[in-house]
Design an enzyme around this catalytic site. Sequence first.
Site, PDB file in Angstrom:
ATOM      1  CE1 TYR A   1      -3.860   2.306   0.833  1.00  0.00           C
ATOM      2  CE2 TYR A   1      -2.457   3.165   2.585  1.00  0.00           C
ATOM      3  CZ  TYR A   1      -3.601   3.263   1.804  1.00  0.00           C
ATOM      4  OH  TYR A   1      -4.473   4.316   1.985  1.00  0.00           O
ATOM      5  CB  ALA A   2       3.914   2.185   1.968  1.00  0.00           C
TER       6      ALA A   2
END
Length: 245
Positions: free
Chosen positions: A153-154
């Site tokens: 996600y990052a």
Amino acid sequence: MNEQTTLQPVIVTGASRGIGAAVARRLAAAGYPLALVARSAEALQALAAELGPDVRPYPCDIADWDAVQQVVTGVVEDFGAVGGLVNNAGMTRDGLFVRMSPEQWRAPLEVNLNGTFHFTRAVAPLMMRARQGSIVNISSVIGLTGNAGQANYAASKAGIIALTKSVAKELGGRGVNCNAIAPGFITTEMTADLPEKVRDGMLGQIPLKRFGTGEDVAGVVEFLLSPAASYITGQTLVVDGGMIL
Ligand code: NAP
């Protein structure tokens, strides 16, 4: 869109719930014609019916390039133009990095980053031709800080920030602005499953002593689409109550 007095149509992705639905409500109240995108056709139809005749649903998986091109073609047929784009749809597939499978790694990249590319790529020629437009990409503070358990996600959210800067540089000369918003902890379905202990820990790190709401983000989206923001491009506005200060 920034220079226009008549409000141009805006595409809002991930509008079926959470931040995207709050953005849709806020922009509809301000008078923008809207194209709402998400996979859940029923939720989009219900929101469009609530918000009035200038708001229309376009069910679509943003990870699907062809489907996105069809949506943008349909929006132009229905509304005649696209003045704004809010790339908000997103998902998480959390897990420890050392146990992360390639499929788990790819899932948020395909939706969050590729979906943002698909819509931006589809509207960019239209906006460049019209010599106006504003694109707002919803990133995350996690794209700035990283987070244990969210490497995928990052990476997707950091990619959105780099994409935002690049698009701002390429399209600025044609009157198109492109900015990002990095929300902190916003109360939606995405954050609903976090354990009480984790939520309390996060609250302790927020100087404004409350979690954010969809409306907190929606107000900043409206600002970035407005003439008040016409000299802002390539920026990432952090909307987190001071959490990552
Ligand atoms: P949410 O409540 O889970 O809503 C996500 C939205 O994205 C839904 O409308 C969902 O609709 C749509 N979506 C997901 N996958 C899609 C796909 N493949 N194609 C089309 N639409 C898709 O999440 P949220 O909290 O409102 O988050 C909105 C955005 O803000 C996301 O990009 C998220 O990463 C970002 N953000 C959230 C927070 C937070 O604390 N909540 C913090 C920072 C950033 P369907 O399921 O109907 O497709």
